[in-house]
Design an enzyme around this catalytic site. Sequence first.
Site, PDB file in Angstrom:
ATOM      1  CG  PHE A 154      -5.436   0.718  -0.993  1.00  0.00           C
ATOM      2  CD1 PHE A 154      -6.583   1.163  -0.224  1.00  0.00           C
ATOM      3  CD2 PHE A 154      -5.686  -0.970  -0.285  1.00  0.00           C
ATOM      4  CE1 PHE A 154      -7.176   0.694   0.959  1.00  0.00           C
ATOM      5  CE2 PHE A 154      -5.791  -1.560   0.725  1.00  0.00           C
ATOM      6  CZ  PHE A 154      -7.346  -0.738   0.689  1.00  0.00           C
ATOM      7  CG  LEU A 155       0.199   5.236  -2.190  1.00  0.00           C
ATOM      8  CD1 LEU A 155       2.099   4.625  -2.973  1.00  0.00           C
ATOM      9  CD2 LEU A 155       0.786   6.099  -1.359  1.00  0.00           C
ATOM     10  CE  LYS A 206      -1.457  -1.705   2.699  1.00  0.00           C
ATOM     11  NZ  LYS A 206      -1.389  -1.439   1.067  1.00  0.00           N
ATOM     12  CG  PHE A 251      -1.375  -7.260  -9.671  1.00  0.00           C
ATOM     13  CD1 PHE A 251      -1.712  -6.671  -9.860  1.00  0.00           C
ATOM     14  CD2 PHE A 251      -0.445  -7.400  -8.361  1.00  0.00           C
ATOM     15  CE1 PHE A 251      -0.620  -5.310  -9.478  1.00  0.00           C
ATOM     16  CE2 PHE A 251      -0.060  -7.254  -7.618  1.00  0.00           C
ATOM     17  CZ  PHE A 251       0.260  -5.342  -7.840  1.00  0.00           C
ATOM     18  CB  ALA A 254       4.950 -15.093 -15.555  1.00  0.00           C
ATOM     19  N   GLY A 255       7.265 -14.318 -13.622  1.00  0.00           N
ATOM     20  CA  GLY A 255       8.467 -13.039 -13.070  1.00  0.00           C
ATOM     21  C   GLY A 255       9.074 -13.732 -12.296  1.00  0.00           C
ATOM     22  N   GLY A 259       8.616  -8.032  -4.978  1.00  0.00           N
ATOM     23  CA  GLY A 259       9.746  -7.548  -4.040  1.00  0.00           C
ATOM     24  C   GLY A 259       9.133  -5.762  -3.588  1.00  0.00           C
ATOM     25  CB  CYS A 262       3.897  -3.046   0.595  1.00  0.00           C
ATOM     26  SG  CYS A 262       3.790  -1.536   0.552  1.00  0.00           S
TER      27      CYS A 262
HETATM   28  C1  UDX Z   1       6.144   2.251   5.338  1.00  0.00           C
HETATM   29  C2  UDX Z   1       5.353   0.738   4.399  1.00  0.00           C
HETATM   30  O1  UDX Z   1       6.428   0.846   3.168  1.00  0.00           O
HETATM   31  C3  UDX Z   1       3.912   0.690   4.625  1.00  0.00           C
HETATM   32  O2  UDX Z   1       3.578  -0.201   4.213  1.00  0.00           O
HETATM   33  C4  UDX Z   1       3.396   1.688   5.861  1.00  0.00           C
HETATM   34  O3  UDX Z   1       1.527   1.257   5.630  1.00  0.00           O
HETATM   35  C5  UDX Z   1       3.668   2.794   6.135  1.00  0.00           C
HETATM   36  O4  UDX Z   1       5.573   2.368   6.427  1.00  0.00           O
HETATM   37  P1  UDX Z   1       6.208   4.099   3.941  1.00  0.00           P
HETATM   38  O5  UDX Z   1       6.094   5.340   3.715  1.00  0.00           O
HETATM   39  O6  UDX Z   1       7.344   3.178   3.526  1.00  0.00           O
HETATM   40  O7  UDX Z   1       5.378   3.066   4.015  1.00  0.00           O
HETATM   41  O8  UDX Z   1       7.609   4.204   4.987  1.00  0.00           O
HETATM   42  P2  UDX Z   1       9.612   4.675   5.263  1.00  0.00           P
HETATM   43  O9  UDX Z   1       9.550   5.309   4.230  1.00  0.00           O
HETATM   44  O10 UDX Z   1      10.207   3.535   5.915  1.00  0.00           O
HETATM   45  O11 UDX Z   1       8.648   6.028   5.840  1.00  0.00           O
HETATM   46  C6  UDX Z   1       8.289   6.402   7.021  1.00  0.00           C
HETATM   47  C7  UDX Z   1       9.079   7.723   7.575  1.00  0.00           C
HETATM   48  O12 UDX Z   1       8.405   7.526   8.624  1.00  0.00           O
HETATM   49  C8  UDX Z   1      10.383   7.720   7.379  1.00  0.00           C
HETATM   50  O13 UDX Z   1      10.688   8.960   7.140  1.00  0.00           O
HETATM   51  C9  UDX Z   1      10.912   8.209   9.279  1.00  0.00           C
HETATM   52  O14 UDX Z   1      11.903   9.112   9.405  1.00  0.00           O
HETATM   53  C10 UDX Z   1       9.773   8.654   9.890  1.00  0.00           C
HETATM   54  N1  UDX Z   1       9.506   8.015  10.765  1.00  0.00           N
HETATM   55  C11 UDX Z   1       9.878   6.730  11.642  1.00  0.00           C
HETATM   56  C12 UDX Z   1       8.815   9.337  11.744  1.00  0.00           C
HETATM   57  O15 UDX Z   1       9.261  10.218  11.344  1.00  0.00           O
HETATM   58  N2  UDX Z   1       9.404   8.906  13.284  1.00  0.00           N
HETATM   59  C13 UDX Z   1       9.225   7.686  13.423  1.00  0.00           C
HETATM   60  O16 UDX Z   1       9.175   7.353  14.916  1.00  0.00           O
HETATM   61  C14 UDX Z   1       9.509   6.971  12.814  1.00  0.00           C
HETATM   62  C1  UDX Z   2       1.312  -2.679  -3.727  1.00  0.00           C
HETATM   63  C2  UDX Z   2       0.293  -2.939  -4.241  1.00  0.00           C
HETATM   64  O1  UDX Z   2      -0.082  -3.177  -5.262  1.00  0.00           O
HETATM   65  C3  UDX Z   2      -0.256  -1.526  -3.665  1.00  0.00           C
HETATM   66  O2  UDX Z   2      -1.959  -1.269  -3.520  1.00  0.00           O
HETATM   67  C4  UDX Z   2      -0.244  -1.435  -1.547  1.00  0.00           C
HETATM   68  O3  UDX Z   2      -0.602  -0.141  -1.552  1.00  0.00           O
HETATM   69  C5  UDX Z   2       1.479  -1.473  -1.569  1.00  0.00           C
HETATM   70  O4  UDX Z   2       1.865  -2.843  -1.951  1.00  0.00           O
HETATM   71  P1  UDX Z   2       3.384  -1.961  -4.419  1.00  0.00           P
HETATM   72  O5  UDX Z   2       4.404  -3.047  -3.986  1.00  0.00           O
HETATM   73  O6  UDX Z   2       4.232  -0.833  -4.530  1.00  0.00           O
HETATM   74  O7  UDX Z   2       2.257  -1.889  -3.831  1.00  0.00           O
HETATM   75  O8  UDX Z   2       3.818  -2.865  -5.639  1.00  0.00           O
HETATM   76  P2  UDX Z   2       3.220  -3.401  -7.042  1.00  0.00           P
HETATM   77  O9  UDX Z   2       2.926  -2.785  -8.502  1.00  0.00           O
HETATM   78  O10 UDX Z   2       1.947  -3.884  -6.581  1.00  0.00           O
HETATM   79  O11 UDX Z   2       4.655  -4.097  -7.317  1.00  0.00           O
HETATM   80  C6  UDX Z   2       4.836  -5.166  -6.620  1.00  0.00           C
HETATM   81  C7  UDX Z   2       5.816  -6.340  -6.714  1.00  0.00           C
HETATM   82  O12 UDX Z   2       5.061  -7.160  -7.651  1.00  0.00           O
HETATM   83  C8  UDX Z   2       6.661  -5.663  -8.136  1.00  0.00           C
HETATM   84  O13 UDX Z   2       7.986  -6.816  -7.408  1.00  0.00           O
HETATM   85  C9  UDX Z   2       6.069  -6.245  -9.520  1.00  0.00           C
HETATM   86  O14 UDX Z   2       7.382  -6.682 -10.033  1.00  0.00           O
HETATM   87  C10 UDX Z   2       5.619  -7.435  -8.744  1.00  0.00           C
HETATM   88  N1  UDX Z   2       4.563  -7.947  -9.987  1.00  0.00           N
HETATM   89  C11 UDX Z   2       3.798  -6.895  -9.944  1.00  0.00           C
HETATM   90  C12 UDX Z   2       4.880  -9.060 -10.219  1.00  0.00           C
HETATM   91  O15 UDX Z   2       5.558  -9.806 -10.214  1.00  0.00           O
HETATM   92  N2  UDX Z   2       3.512  -9.427 -11.104  1.00  0.00           N
HETATM   93  C13 UDX Z   2       2.404  -8.958 -11.452  1.00  0.00           C
HETATM   94  O16 UDX Z   2       1.432  -8.883 -12.301  1.00  0.00           O
HETATM   95  C14 UDX Z   2       2.554  -7.282 -10.861  1.00  0.00           C
END
Ligand code: UDX
Ligand code: UDX
Length: 445
Positions: A154-155, A206, A251, A254-255, A259, A262
């Site tokens: 959930f980070l 999740k 949360f 507004a904006g 993106g 996730c």
């Molecule tokens: C992503 C998504 O953001 C998250 O929601 C999901 O739960 C896990 O995948 P993230 O850590 O952001 O998490 O992924 P990414 O930054 O793309 O890193 C994935 C890593 O896995 C990459 O470094 C890639 O090289 C590695 N990888 C990918 C392996 O080691 N083995 C593989 O077969 C494919």
């Molecule tokens: C999110 C979830 O918060 C996290 O729990 C999950 O593990 C991964 O996805 P993340 O995408 O890293 O985390 O960032 P977050 O701070 O949640 O913001 C997500 C997007 O929503 C951003 O583009 C942010 O600008 C937007 N946002 C967030 C809004 O537009 N308004 C808000 O009030 C909060």
Amino acid sequence: MRFITVIGSGYVGLVSGTCFSEIGNSVICCDIDEERIKGLRQGRVPFYEPGLSELIKKNTSVNRLTFTSNIPDAIKSSDIIYIAVGTPMGADGKADLTYIEAAAKTIGENLEKYTIIVNKSTVPVGTGEMVKEIINKNLKDKNINFDVVANPEFLREGSAIEDCMNMERAIIGSDSQYAAHEIKKLHNPFNTNVMLTDTRSAEMIKYASNGFLATKISYINAIANICEKVGSDINEVAKGMGMDSRIGSRFLQAGIGYGGSCFPKDTHALVHIAEKEGYEFELMKSVIKTNNKQRLTVIDKLVSILGVLAGKKIGILGLAFKPNTDDLRFAPSIDIINELHKHQAIITAYDPIATGHAVNLIQNKAEIHHDLYDTVIDCDACVILTEWDEIVTLDPKKLREKLRLPVIVDGRNCMDMNTMKENGFIYHSIGRPHIGSIRAKAANN
Ligand code: UDX
Ligand code: UDX
């Protein structure tokens, strides 16, 4: 102390692995990308995440955290394996499980003793069973036992270390009570609320959580759009709403919408998970549609202020999908720059951190600058897309001197309205009253 292997050293795997080593475990972070592993061994973190490189250095210095691309060896030397590889959105919106399947196959081929396999990646409901089948199919010795656990992450990017070390809750799903309690014990040093449940419920928690948070954002943005039409101020409305503990004040910012890697991916995956079972998730589809449209309201605002945008110079401040990250995945800035390019505007862009990744995404559409004020020289408007501290605390007088026209479109509602008025800006934001207009300015001059 446990011996943990993390497969996938991305935003999720590298942060989780480092935090597990910080609480006293011996962790090997693996990745198929050898350049990434080489960089990590030399102390180079492959992305921007506040506090991560210091924590990596601290734990590698006492040899609690190591890096390898030799995943088979790492599997053999651990008793807990975390799968944290990417689950990107496929072209059809479904979660692409190619990497999960590859990791499960490699695990099956190399298991030599009882091991607990933990899915940290965000995976569709039922993936735990799929992982179990793949491992069983590839086991060299069919007598080897293992269990599979769902332990979703959930980070939030930009606050990942804080979110991991002080996590609000740990969700642990498994059909093995023993494995579930072992992972619960692993989480003891985090002093967090732990919920033990079944695998499918853990996987759904999740998606349902991210889907709800995305819904909250699209909802407040839709209310903001109505506020602009009826003359309410969304910041006041959100403040009043948040006083109800059932709604909560977080949360409701507004904006230009959400993106990142996730929410866009998980909302689409949730629609597909439902559709596969014959349920049309209309609510989630409208959350997605609202969000996709929201980012382009910036274009409408620019046209309403400047008229035709062809040949107009627009300075973009902020590219990352949120502050304190270099992540541009599904960032609103990319779509907005592409749209401005279609309007044949002249585009300059600045981001304190994310420019590295931006180059190949927006090259030949925007001129990237490395100084905030240089970015807006002779611009007909400045557009704020990411509320970095450096942008929120910019010097309005200096900005006004650089601009050709004193126009700001604030996509994150991060500037103070009074400051904008005092400095003579024509200021448009999302769901708040507009300040000034070109016509009024021309009439006064
Ligand atoms: C992503 C998504 O953001 C998250 O929601 C999901 O739960 C896990 O995948 P993230 O850590 O952001 O998490 O992924 P990414 O930054 O793309 O890193 C994935 C890593 O896995 C990459 O470094 C890639 O090289 C590695 N990888 C990918 C392996 O080691 N083995 C593989 O077969 C494919
Ligand atoms: C999110 C979830 O918060 C996290 O729990 C999950 O593990 C991964 O996805 P993340 O995408 O890293 O985390 O960032 P977050 O701070 O949640 O913001 C997500 C997007 O929503 C951003 O583009 C942010 O600008 C937007 N946002 C967030 C809004 O537009 N308004 C808000 O009030 C909060």
